[in-house]
Design an enzyme around this catalytic site. Sequence first.
Site, PDB file in Angstrom:
ATOM      1  N   HIS A 178       0.947  -1.137   0.032  1.00  0.00           N
ATOM      2  CA  HIS A 178      -0.219  -0.007  -0.083  1.00  0.00           C
ATOM      3  C   HIS A 178       0.922   1.174   0.051  1.00  0.00           C
ATOM      4  CE1 HIS A 178      -3.330  -2.670   1.720  1.00  0.00           C
ATOM      5  NE2 HIS A 178      -3.668  -2.207   0.605  1.00  0.00           N
ATOM      6  N   GLU A 181       1.897   3.961   2.507  1.00  0.00           N
ATOM      7  CA  GLU A 181       2.571   3.440   4.027  1.00  0.00           C
ATOM      8  C   GLU A 181       4.060   3.867   4.166  1.00  0.00           C
ATOM      9  OE1 GLU A 181       0.584  -0.302   4.239  1.00  0.00           O
ATOM     10  OE2 GLU A 181      -1.378   0.547   4.340  1.00  0.00           O
ATOM     11  N   ARG A 236      -3.308   4.775  -2.232  1.00  0.00           N
ATOM     12  CA  ARG A 236      -3.003   3.576  -1.565  1.00  0.00           C
ATOM     13  C   ARG A 236      -3.053   2.504  -2.572  1.00  0.00           C
ATOM     14  NH1 ARG A 236      -5.519   0.164   2.676  1.00  0.00           N
ATOM     15  NH2 ARG A 236      -6.702  -1.560   1.848  1.00  0.00           N
ATOM     16  N   HIS A 305       2.885  -3.873   6.615  1.00  0.00           N
ATOM     17  CA  HIS A 305       1.940  -2.547   6.339  1.00  0.00           C
ATOM     18  C   HIS A 305       2.104  -1.551   7.501  1.00  0.00           C
ATOM     19  CE1 HIS A 305      -0.669  -4.856   3.316  1.00  0.00           C
ATOM     20  NE2 HIS A 305       0.004  -5.768   3.790  1.00  0.00           N
ATOM     21  N   GLU A 379       1.610  -4.625  11.002  1.00  0.00           N
ATOM     22  CA  GLU A 379       1.089  -3.393  10.932  1.00  0.00           C
ATOM     23  C   GLU A 379       2.001  -2.614  11.909  1.00  0.00           C
ATOM     24  OE1 GLU A 379      -1.120  -2.092   8.913  1.00  0.00           O
ATOM     25  OE2 GLU A 379      -2.437  -3.597   8.240  1.00  0.00           O
TER      26      GLU A 379
END
Length: 418
Positions: A178, A181, A236, A305, A379
Amino acid sequence: MRELLVFAALLAVALSTETFVGHQVLRIFAADEFQVEKLKELEELEDLQLDFWQAPVHHEIPIDVRVPFASLQGVKVFLESNGIHYFIMIKDLQSLVDEEKLHMTRQHFMPRTIENFNYASYHNLDDIYSFMDLLTSENPKLVSKIQIGKSYEGRPINILKFSTGANRPAIWIDTGIHSREWVTQASGIWFAKKIIDSYGKDPSLTSILDNFDIFVEIVTNPDGFAFTHSKNRMWRKTRSQNSGSSCVGVDPNRNWDAGFGVAGSSGNPCSETYRGPHPNSEPEVKAIVDFVKGHGQIKAFISIHSYSQLLLYPYGYTSKKAADQAELDALSKKAVDALASLHGTKYKYGSIITTIYQASGGTIDWTYEQGIKYSFTFELRDTGRYGFMLPASQIIPTAEETWLALMVIMEHTRDHPY
């Protein structure tokens, strides 16, 4: 100050760059499932141009949404009239974008060696590809660059191969699927340098690399990443054209052939979670699919991510437990404990569907179903104060702590062959 913001906005318009002057990021707390459903109604109103950083799923998870200035009053009235609590997390997004650009400009220079590269700053695609070239030219016996495909817009899709021998099983790490990020791509750069620095000095990493190759894909979505630097910092998706729609791009983490098309993705090309017309429609995804299948010996696959501070394992598209759920859960706990030991950063862990939400067509569900037992998604920082706009001052601390968790996973992979 106001005059400067207006000037910045006008200048950006002239340069066809999307600006976020007056945009706010709201953190919203749904009290119950009824309020969650009301927020999903809000999400469907495309005219408001809302950008949900954390979508409404269930009332235990806060919702983060970027609201354009023109929609602010209407959204706040909607929330207040429905008794939905919120607070302003980012008062003016453009101010953070401007600070980030200023920092990049001040810190930018063309390094001649990897020792001079600035690991504490964000970098554009050209800089990252130049870094990869420097890394390989300075360490030709340990690392090489492989082009595994081309993006939709024709950019090379490059990976780094760290290797000390032939015909080895492998560990895969990718960052930046993405594109907005940015702390993930920056961490990927740091990981690559860390591998070089650690081999021959850190006994554990040396043992890993004496038995496994390590592949690192720093920019998994090059078109989207280039677009975040040139046109829209909040982009994104990929940049592919969608037949019959003026909306561009596919969510590359909904495009894999694992539960493709079931709940947890969107069939709307304008959605941030648009899954694409068919599995592997995106060349960025297909390049990895072809590489993984062709290699046949990848034993751990880690896709990185941001944000939310989570370590996740399969499944995302189904509530069915992974066959190795107990082992993956125990390994996740060990990894997040190691991560927290450095700076005290707390992570939650668990399967995707039980920890956050249902997500179909995701990377690690596909890799797990290909037989890659140790399939994980991180994440990274933070939990929402800055979201996708994490300050550059947090790049190295984020990468350092994440590396400790990666080492736990890689050591376990080494010590538990299958």
